[in-house]
Design a protein around this motif. Structure first.
Motif, PDB file in Angstrom:
ATOM      1  N   PHE A 154      43.608  37.200  47.293  1.00 56.19           N
ATOM      2  CA  PHE A 154      42.839  38.068  46.395  1.00 56.19           C
ATOM      3  C   PHE A 154      43.463  37.985  45.005  1.00 56.19           C
ATOM      4  CE2 PHE A 154      46.292  40.645  47.980  1.00 56.19           C
ATOM      5  CZ  PHE A 154      46.658  41.471  46.919  1.00 56.19           C
ATOM      6  N   VAL A 155      42.690  38.382  44.015  1.00 56.41           N
ATOM      7  CA  VAL A 155      43.172  38.385  42.635  1.00 56.41           C
ATOM      8  C   VAL A 155      43.348  39.827  42.193  1.00 56.41           C
ATOM      9  CG1 VAL A 155      42.721  37.705  40.253  1.00 56.41           C
ATOM     10  CG2 VAL A 155      42.044  36.190  42.127  1.00 56.41           C
ATOM     11  N   ASP A 156      44.583  40.202  41.937  1.00 60.84           N
ATOM     12  CA  ASP A 156      44.887  41.534  41.451  1.00 60.84           C
ATOM     13  C   ASP A 156      44.702  41.557  39.932  1.00 60.84           C
ATOM     14  OD1 ASP A 156      46.478  44.202  42.290  1.00 60.84           O
ATOM     15  OD2 ASP A 156      47.172  43.525  40.317  1.00 60.84           O
ATOM     16  N   ASP A 157      44.154  42.644  39.420  1.00 58.37           N
ATOM     17  CA  ASP A 157      43.860  42.727  37.993  1.00 58.37           C
ATOM     18  C   ASP A 157      45.099  42.576  37.116  1.00 58.37           C
ATOM     19  OD1 ASP A 157      41.215  43.025  38.539  1.00 58.37           O
ATOM     20  OD2 ASP A 157      41.028  45.075  37.802  1.00 58.37           O
ATOM     21  N   LEU A 158      46.260  42.966  37.633  1.00 59.47           N
ATOM     22  CA  LEU A 158      47.486  42.874  36.842  1.00 59.47           C
ATOM     23  C   LEU A 158      48.456  41.823  37.357  1.00 59.47           C
ATOM     24  CD1 LEU A 158      48.346  46.623  36.157  1.00 59.47           C
ATOM     25  CD2 LEU A 158      47.179  45.005  34.665  1.00 59.47           C
ATOM     26  N   GLN A 174      38.089  45.750  44.488  1.00 62.12           N
ATOM     27  CA  GLN A 174      38.905  45.189  43.416  1.00 62.12           C
ATOM     28  C   GLN A 174      40.175  46.024  43.308  1.00 62.12           C
ATOM     29  OE1 GLN A 174      38.121  42.366  41.718  1.00 62.12           O
ATOM     30  NE2 GLN A 174      40.194  42.469  40.853  1.00 62.12           N
ATOM     31  N   TYR A 175      41.323  45.366  43.192  1.00 61.29           N
ATOM     32  CA  TYR A 175      42.596  46.076  43.196  1.00 61.29           C
ATOM     33  C   TYR A 175      43.371  45.846  41.901  1.00 61.29           C
ATOM     34  CZ  TYR A 175      41.818  46.781  48.180  1.00 61.29           C
ATOM     35  OH  TYR A 175      41.280  47.154  49.393  1.00 61.29           O
ATOM     36  N   MET A 176      44.088  46.881  41.504  1.00 52.37           N
ATOM     37  CA  MET A 176      44.994  46.785  40.356  1.00 52.37           C
ATOM     38  C   MET A 176      46.258  47.562  40.703  1.00 52.37           C
ATOM     39  SD  MET A 176      44.390  47.548  36.306  1.00 52.37           S
ATOM     40  CE  MET A 176      44.278  49.334  36.373  1.00 52.37           C
ATOM     41  N   HIS A 177      47.378  46.864  40.827  1.00 48.98           N
ATOM     42  CA  HIS A 177      48.640  47.485  41.196  1.00 48.98           C
ATOM     43  C   HIS A 177      49.516  47.623  39.952  1.00 48.98           C
ATOM     44  CE1 HIS A 177      47.114  46.237  45.131  1.00 48.98           C
ATOM     45  NE2 HIS A 177      47.872  47.201  45.617  1.00 48.98           N
ATOM     46  N   THR A 192      50.121  43.442  32.399  1.00 49.54           N
ATOM     47  CA  THR A 192      50.012  42.225  33.199  1.00 49.54           C
ATOM     48  C   THR A 192      51.383  41.718  33.641  1.00 49.54           C
ATOM     49  OG1 THR A 192      47.975  41.585  32.052  1.00 49.54           O
ATOM     50  CG2 THR A 192      49.163  39.851  33.216  1.00 49.54           C
ATOM     51  N   ASN A 193      51.482  41.394  34.928  1.00 50.38           N
ATOM     52  CA  ASN A 193      52.693  40.826  35.523  1.00 50.38           C
ATOM     53  C   ASN A 193      53.922  41.722  35.357  1.00 50.38           C
ATOM     54  OD1 ASN A 193      51.366  38.458  36.395  1.00 50.38           O
ATOM     55  ND2 ASN A 193      51.616  37.524  34.375  1.00 50.38           N
ATOM     56  N   ARG A 196      36.951  50.233  43.099  1.00 52.28           N
ATOM     57  CA  ARG A 196      38.185  49.800  42.438  1.00 52.28           C
ATOM     58  C   ARG A 196      39.330  50.702  42.882  1.00 52.28           C
ATOM     59  NH1 ARG A 196      38.329  46.687  38.053  1.00 52.28           N
ATOM     60  NH2 ARG A 196      39.986  47.870  37.059  1.00 52.28           N
ATOM     61  N   VAL A 197      40.455  50.079  43.199  1.00 54.68           N
ATOM     62  CA  VAL A 197      41.629  50.825  43.618  1.00 54.68           C
ATOM     63  C   VAL A 197      42.756  50.555  42.630  1.00 54.68           C
ATOM     64  CG1 VAL A 197      43.391  51.102  45.403  1.00 54.68           C
ATOM     65  CG2 VAL A 197      40.992  50.792  46.052  1.00 54.68           C
ATOM     66  N   VAL A 198      43.236  51.617  41.992  1.00 50.65           N
ATOM     67  CA  VAL A 198      44.383  51.537  41.091  1.00 50.65           C
ATOM     68  C   VAL A 198      45.520  52.292  41.755  1.00 50.65           C
ATOM     69  CG1 VAL A 198      45.291  52.098  38.802  1.00 50.65           C
ATOM     70  CG2 VAL A 198      42.891  51.415  39.060  1.00 50.65           C
ATOM     71  N   ARG A 199      46.611  51.599  42.045  1.00 49.60           N
ATOM     72  CA  ARG A 199      47.736  52.240  42.735  1.00 49.60           C
ATOM     73  C   ARG A 199      49.026  51.516  42.389  1.00 49.60           C
ATOM     74  NH1 ARG A 199      45.781  50.668  48.874  1.00 49.60           N
ATOM     75  NH2 ARG A 199      45.988  48.407  48.727  1.00 49.60           N
TER      76      ARG A 199
END
Length: 290
Positions: A137-141, A209-212, A279-280, A182-185
């Protein structure tokens, strides 16, 4: 549509409010709903009154959720139905392994009970059979992530030996029922994502869609948490605390915003929300900004 799902084990600390704020801003900038879910299935760990403390804290910081609060403990039937569905499809098996046996075993569960098919009167958990394939999967960050569940995690538990539904299954069922997109965690939950994507696939649910986001760490590099005795946030300092959190989220709030009204701070934050600045990034230190 996003959500925030704290556990009622105590009041919100800076790290948990940081995650709540990021999730809230992301949902609002996308013109989406922001849902509040109380992860209260692990009853031995729940603290009396903590759910109300969490609700009051979020409100005092201007983080108002949409709709009714969703308490996981009120949806046990849905989880049990999902477990039964997976059992009927032979995706689960009972595991009677003791803690002492597992403590002396490899970090990845070696599948001692995988051949078992029939339930037993002996206390047992239920594990899901994982396939020897890569979940991508591609994480937003954090970018592209690839994990092989079988070799990196092993067959994981979806229902504990004490009868409590495990986080991974409950989270997947709830996200689907609440139509979360969207899940932001926190970054510490990145390893949960492959497991949840796997369950989503087994159950025929759409992927999310995930963003960690990075974790706030203390001077020792430890994540701020209840386990490290992180202090509860002070709702009487809501404005300065929100300013600090925006700084930790690398949003570069203007200095004159520090003493602004809560609504003004959040209005600015929603309009200027820029996730690419994170990012990263896996950790940020609160000490650098105090």
């Amino acid at each position: 549509m996003g959500r925030f799902a704290p556990s009622p084990t105590g009041p919100l600390h800076l790290g948990s409010l940081y995650t709540a704020l990021a999730s809230y801003l992301d949902a609002r900038q996308h013109n989406g709903l922001w849902l509040l879910r109380i992860d209260d299935l692990d009853t031995p760990r729940n603290t009396p009154g903590a759910s109300d403390e969490i609700l009051n804290c979020l409100q005092s910081f201007g983080l108002h959720w949409d709709g009714e609060v969703y308490y996981q403990s009120q949806h046990l039937d849905q989880y049990e139905q999902t477990v039964a569905e997976l059992q009927n499809r032979h995706e689960l098996y009972p595991c009677t392994c003791s803690r002492s046996l597992l403590a002396n075993s490899p970090l990845i569960y070696p599948g001692y009970c995988r051949a078992k098919t029939e339930l037993t009167n002996t206390p047992h958990s239920l594990r899901v059979k994982t396939a020897d394939i890569s979940t991508r999967f591609v994480d937003d960050l954090q970018g592209e992530i690839s994990q092989n569940l079988a070799s990196e995690h092993g067959d994981f538990i979806v229902k504990r030996k004490d009868g409590i539904i495990a986080y991974q299954l409950a989270c997947v069922v709830d996200d689907h029922r609440q139509k979360v997109s969207r899940v932001v965690r926190g970054y510490d939950l990145l390893d949960s994502t492959a497991k949840q994507l796997y369950l989503q696939h087994l159950l025929g649910y759409p992927s999310l869609q995930y963003m960690h986001i990075p974790l706030i760490v203390d001077h020792r590099g430890n994540k701020l948490s209840k386990q490290t005795r992180a202090e509860a946030v002070n709702s009487h300092q809501a404005g300065p605390t929100l300013f600090l959190l925006l700084t930790l989220l690398k949003q570069n709030p203007p200095p004159d915003l520090r003493l602004a009204a809560i609504d003004s701070i959040l209005e600015w934050a929603i309009e200027h929300w820029q996730t690419e600045r994170l990012t990263n990034t896996q950790t940020v230190s609160a000490l650098q900004h105090n």
